[in-house]
Write a protein that holds these residues in place. Structure first.
Motif, short mmCIF file in Angstrom:
data_model
loop_
_atom_site.label_atom_id
_atom_site.label_comp_id
_atom_site.label_asym_id
_atom_site.label_seq_id
_atom_site.Cartn_x
_atom_site.Cartn_y
_atom_site.Cartn_z
N PHE A 125 0.86 -1.32 -0.01
CA PHE A 125 0.04 0.04 -0.18
C PHE A 125 0.88 1.22 0.06
O PHE A 125 1.78 1.49 0.78
CB PHE A 125 -0.85 0.10 1.05
N THR A 126 0.67 2.19 -0.95
CA THR A 126 1.08 3.54 -0.75
C THR A 126 0.30 4.31 0.33
O THR A 126 -0.89 3.70 0.60
CB THR A 126 1.26 4.20 -2.18
N GLN A 128 -1.32 6.88 -0.33
CA GLN A 128 -2.51 7.36 -1.28
C GLN A 128 -3.67 6.42 -1.20
O GLN A 128 -4.75 6.49 -1.04
CB GLN A 128 -2.29 7.88 -2.67
N GLN A 129 -3.04 5.04 -1.43
CA GLN A 129 -3.88 3.87 -1.59
C GLN A 129 -4.54 3.52 -0.07
O GLN A 129 -5.59 3.13 0.16
CB GLN A 129 -3.03 2.73 -2.23
N TYR A 130 -3.64 3.76 1.05
CA TYR A 130 -4.27 3.58 2.21
C TYR A 130 -5.20 4.56 2.49
O TYR A 130 -6.45 4.17 3.06
CB TYR A 130 -3.01 3.54 3.25
N GLN A 132 -7.30 5.95 0.44
CA GLN A 132 -8.66 5.67 -0.46
C GLN A 132 -9.18 4.61 0.09
O GLN A 132 -10.31 4.47 0.01
CB GLN A 132 -8.29 5.75 -1.86
N ARG A 133 -8.54 3.35 0.47
CA ARG A 133 -9.23 2.10 0.54
C ARG A 133 -9.59 1.85 2.07
O ARG A 133 -10.19 1.05 2.23
CB ARG A 133 -7.96 0.99 -0.01
#
Length: 266
Positions: A125-126, A128-130, A132-133
């Motif tokens: 996870f980046t 940003q991904q963390y 958003q998700r």
């Protein structure tokens, strides 16, 4: 506040002085965190954040299943100040205030908080991904934190990233769902408030039960009172420029606290 009472009050909020860089448990953009064997609390060193800390502390008294409070602490600094490594990451890089202002200007202040297990970002996870998700759904989805604790939405709570949780008993959050490899419970330990609009969308007003606002107001310490341990340290250990920096910081935190109070009509 009487002298004897004030001394006892500061003692209850006393921090510990790290003696070894290996005691560092983590570091963020503006703070470092240290643990001590046998101590149920951690000591954090940073350069401000009083308004958000006071808000967190009020919410922790209202909702101890979700939040872990944090309090400014008093610490006798050694002659010559803190060791240089206290405000550095394990890589040796100084945290932001040291880099921007120099240690002569930015006097680090301690705070104390319950010790917990660090929550790490899941592999792959980046940031940003963390966000958003995991972070955004945790806050905004039906049945999420905003739904269950609407005052958090009105206060525009944000900065919900792994290092701002801790694994601790009694928490309402699932540590594994946040990214921890360990089964257990978790709480929020270091959120921020007054989120910028780009984080989670358009800011809206939430209708709150008046008793919720009243409870928050009762539990919210005035910044001047909340900052008393740091004020004592600034007067006792700070250079003239550090004392000036503290007064500027205190004024900024008062202004931020008023913005937080304005969100609740206080």
């Amino acid at each position: 506040m009487g002298t004897a009472f004030e001394q006892a009050w500061m003692l209850l909020k006393s921090a510990f002085l790290p003696t070894d860089p290996q005691q560092q448990l983590g570091s963020g953009m503006f703070r470092t965190v240290y643990g001590q064997q046998g101590n149920p609390d951690v000591t954090k060193f940073g350069y401000g954040g009083l308004a958000d800390m006071a808000t967190l502390n009020a919410l922790a008294q209202m909702y101890p299943e979700l939040f872990v409070g944090e309090q400014p602490a008093y610490l006798d600094y050694p002659q010559g100040g803190l060791p240089d490594w206290v405000m550095r990451r394990p890589t040796g890089e100084p945290i932001a205030d040291t880099r921007e202002l120099g240690t002569e200007v930015g006097m680090p202040f301690p705070s104390v908080q319950q010790l917990g297990t660090p929550i790490e970002r899941p592999a792959g996870f980046t940031a940003q991904q963390y966000r958003q998700r995991i972070s955004k759904p945790l806050l905004t989805q039906p049945g999420g934190i905003y739904d269950r604790y609407p005052i958090t939405e009105q206060l525009q709570m944000w900065d919900i990233k792994p290092e701002n949780f801790i694994g601790v008993r009694g928490g309402i959050l699932d540590a594994q769902a946040l990214g921890s490899p360990q089964v257990g419970q978790a709480k929020l330990a270091d959120p921020m408030f007054l989120a910028p609009e780009y984080q989670y969308g358009k800011i809206k007003d939430v209708e709150l039960d008046p008793t919720t606002v009243e409870s928050f107001a009762r539990n919210l310490a005035p910044i001047e009172q909340f900052a008393r341990p740091w004020e004592q340290m600034s007067e006792r250990f700070g250079t003239p420029s550090q004392q000036d920096r503290f007064e500027d910081m205190l004024m900024t935190e008062e202004e931020r606290m008023q913005l937080i109070r304005d969100r609740l009509g206080l």
